[in-house]
Design a protein around this motif. Sequence first.
Motif, PDB file in Angstrom:
ATOM      1  N   ALA A 101       0.891  -1.200   0.014  1.00  0.00           N
ATOM      2  CA  ALA A 101       0.040  -0.041  -0.168  1.00  0.00           C
ATOM      3  C   ALA A 101       0.778   1.246  -0.099  1.00  0.00           C
ATOM      4  N   THR A 102       1.976   1.191   0.597  1.00  0.00           N
ATOM      5  CA  THR A 102       2.726   2.384   0.634  1.00  0.00           C
ATOM      6  C   THR A 102       3.598   2.454  -0.640  1.00  0.00           C
ATOM      7  N   VAL A 103       3.911   1.538  -1.286  1.00  0.00           N
ATOM      8  CA  VAL A 103       4.611   1.763  -2.785  1.00  0.00           C
ATOM      9  C   VAL A 103       3.689   2.292  -3.543  1.00  0.00           C
ATOM     10  N   LEU A 104       2.118   1.821  -3.611  1.00  0.00           N
ATOM     11  CA  LEU A 104       1.178   2.221  -4.461  1.00  0.00           C
ATOM     12  C   LEU A 104       0.905   3.875  -3.917  1.00  0.00           C
ATOM     13  N   GLY A 105       1.010   3.992  -2.576  1.00  0.00           N
ATOM     14  CA  GLY A 105       0.746   5.505  -2.500  1.00  0.00           C
ATOM     15  C   GLY A 105       2.006   6.299  -2.971  1.00  0.00           C
ATOM     16  N   ALA A 106       3.247   5.898  -2.788  1.00  0.00           N
ATOM     17  CA  ALA A 106       4.221   6.554  -3.394  1.00  0.00           C
ATOM     18  C   ALA A 106       4.123   6.842  -5.205  1.00  0.00           C
ATOM     19  N   VAL A 107       3.535   5.746  -5.504  1.00  0.00           N
ATOM     20  CA  VAL A 107       3.472   6.065  -7.269  1.00  0.00           C
ATOM     21  C   VAL A 107       2.228   6.820  -7.497  1.00  0.00           C
ATOM     22  N   LEU A 108       1.499   6.870  -6.562  1.00  0.00           N
ATOM     23  CA  LEU A 108       0.109   7.716  -6.974  1.00  0.00           C
ATOM     24  C   LEU A 108       0.471   9.248  -6.766  1.00  0.00           C
ATOM     25  N   VAL A 109       1.591   9.579  -5.890  1.00  0.00           N
ATOM     26  CA  VAL A 109       1.896  10.938  -5.698  1.00  0.00           C
ATOM     27  C   VAL A 109       1.994  11.955  -6.877  1.00  0.00           C
ATOM     28  N   PRO A 110       2.378  11.755  -8.047  1.00  0.00           N
ATOM     29  CA  PRO A 110       2.171  12.676  -8.948  1.00  0.00           C
ATOM     30  C   PRO A 110       0.829  12.922  -9.390  1.00  0.00           C
ATOM     31  N   VAL A 111       0.263  11.728  -9.694  1.00  0.00           N
ATOM     32  CA  VAL A 111      -1.226  11.922  -9.899  1.00  0.00           C
ATOM     33  C   VAL A 111      -2.173  12.360  -9.055  1.00  0.00           C
ATOM     34  N   LEU A 112      -1.792  12.489  -7.915  1.00  0.00           N
ATOM     35  CA  LEU A 112      -2.474  13.097  -6.883  1.00  0.00           C
ATOM     36  C   LEU A 112      -2.244  14.574  -6.918  1.00  0.00           C
ATOM     37  N   LEU A 113      -0.740  14.843  -7.247  1.00  0.00           N
ATOM     38  CA  LEU A 113      -0.641  16.286  -7.333  1.00  0.00           C
ATOM     39  C   LEU A 113      -1.293  17.017  -8.439  1.00  0.00           C
ATOM     40  N   VAL A 114      -1.385  16.016  -9.672  1.00  0.00           N
ATOM     41  CA  VAL A 114      -2.051  16.662 -10.890  1.00  0.00           C
ATOM     42  C   VAL A 114      -3.489  16.854 -10.466  1.00  0.00           C
ATOM     43  N   ALA A 115      -4.235  15.825  -9.761  1.00  0.00           N
ATOM     44  CA  ALA A 115      -5.444  16.144  -9.924  1.00  0.00           C
ATOM     45  C   ALA A 115      -5.893  17.405  -8.806  1.00  0.00           C
ATOM     46  N   VAL A 116      -5.203  17.668  -7.774  1.00  0.00           N
ATOM     47  CA  VAL A 116      -5.201  18.769  -6.773  1.00  0.00           C
ATOM     48  C   VAL A 116      -5.136  20.138  -7.781  1.00  0.00           C
ATOM     49  N   VAL A 117      -4.169  20.185  -8.576  1.00  0.00           N
ATOM     50  CA  VAL A 117      -3.807  21.353  -9.215  1.00  0.00           C
ATOM     51  C   VAL A 117      -4.724  21.574 -10.200  1.00  0.00           C
ATOM     52  N   ALA A 118      -5.406  20.511 -10.871  1.00  0.00           N
ATOM     53  CA  ALA A 118      -6.639  20.614 -11.968  1.00  0.00           C
ATOM     54  C   ALA A 118      -8.153  20.770 -11.419  1.00  0.00           C
ATOM     55  N   ALA A 119      -7.972  20.618 -10.058  1.00  0.00           N
ATOM     56  CA  ALA A 119      -9.274  20.773  -9.600  1.00  0.00           C
ATOM     57  C   ALA A 119     -10.302  22.072  -9.809  1.00  0.00           C
TER      58      ALA A 119
END
Length: 382
Positions: free
Chosen positions: A26-44
């Motif tokens: 789960a931690t590895v998946l969370g680390a992989v999702l960091v760029p996607v999370l940032l893009v989603a927050v910026v595009a909100a």
Amino acid sequence: MSGAELIIGTGRATGVPRRAAQIAAATVLGAVLVPVLLVAVVAAPVSAAPARTVGVWVARRLTRLDGVPRPRCPEGRRLIGLLAVEALLGFVGVCVLGLIGLGLVVAGQMIMAAATGGPVPAFDAGPGQVNWWTVAAFTVPGGLLIFLAACGLAGVAWLDRRAWSRFARPGADELAREVTRLHGTLDDVVAAVDAERRRIERDLHDGVQQRVVALSILLARAERVTDPDERRELQRRARAETQQVLDDLRSVAWRTYPAMLVRDGLPAALAALRDRTEAPIRLRTDLDRLPDLAVEAAAYFVASEAVTNAIKHARATRIDLELVRAGGDVILTVTDDGIGGADPAGAGLSGIASRVAARGGVLRVRSPHGGPTVVEAVIPCG
């Protein structure tokens, strides 16, 4: 006793590595999702679609972590806040994983240097400078660092779940809207029940009562006549009228609440509805009994009202009735080939719409002039 203790101990031993592997994955998946999370927050501010999609991904990752399904994602600003916190936790997870990886590299190089007398490039130790005493000296602090790193991963996983629980909790505005919706649904249900009572009273008064009066007149005439043939004819008509009264009472009882629905379930009740209807009905279902009787009742009355409207008002010659299960929802679809023009705000359709809404579902009616009419009820079923 010793065998039992051994089995229990083995279960715990195998459970801890499995749990550790789940947290690490789960931690590895969370680390992989960091760029996607940032893009989603910026595009909100521009579009909420990426945030909703990434929110579903976060829910799936947490479900993989603890096995608890999370069907409802936060909305609006709470979703953006959750994604921002998840991005921060993902960055912390990346740092912890990086420290663990660096520690494993250093430990591997030290063990290799002690065994072969070679150098340790991680901290510029020359050949022969690291031996087994050096490895033993670093064992205690290394083990402590591994323990702290494992606690860090467990802490990140705990914060992940806590963040979801905090942001997925409905806000005051959502609770107010839900209370307003429930009040409206309650008023609609009460109005629908009153309308159904009036319809039952009208059916009894205009149908059954009139036929009972006619039956009493026939019986009185049969008592007065002296001609045997005329008496037999009146008695025959009285028996026919009695059968019609029974059919009308049975019809009213079915519209009120069919006993078969409780005894045999929704598919059997729909099959009986098909057999009782003059117009041909093609019934398709892949369900057995549903666990929730209230859901079965709501679906049945949707089908009954839609079939009645199709015959009385749409002059349909064919009706298709389909009942399926899609995830956690039961979907009932009634389609007829009538003239269309059904009014969703009418007494009948609005009544069953309120019944469906009371179960948290939705009723959709598509009925263009000229037909066909499609009535679809989507009802949650746990």
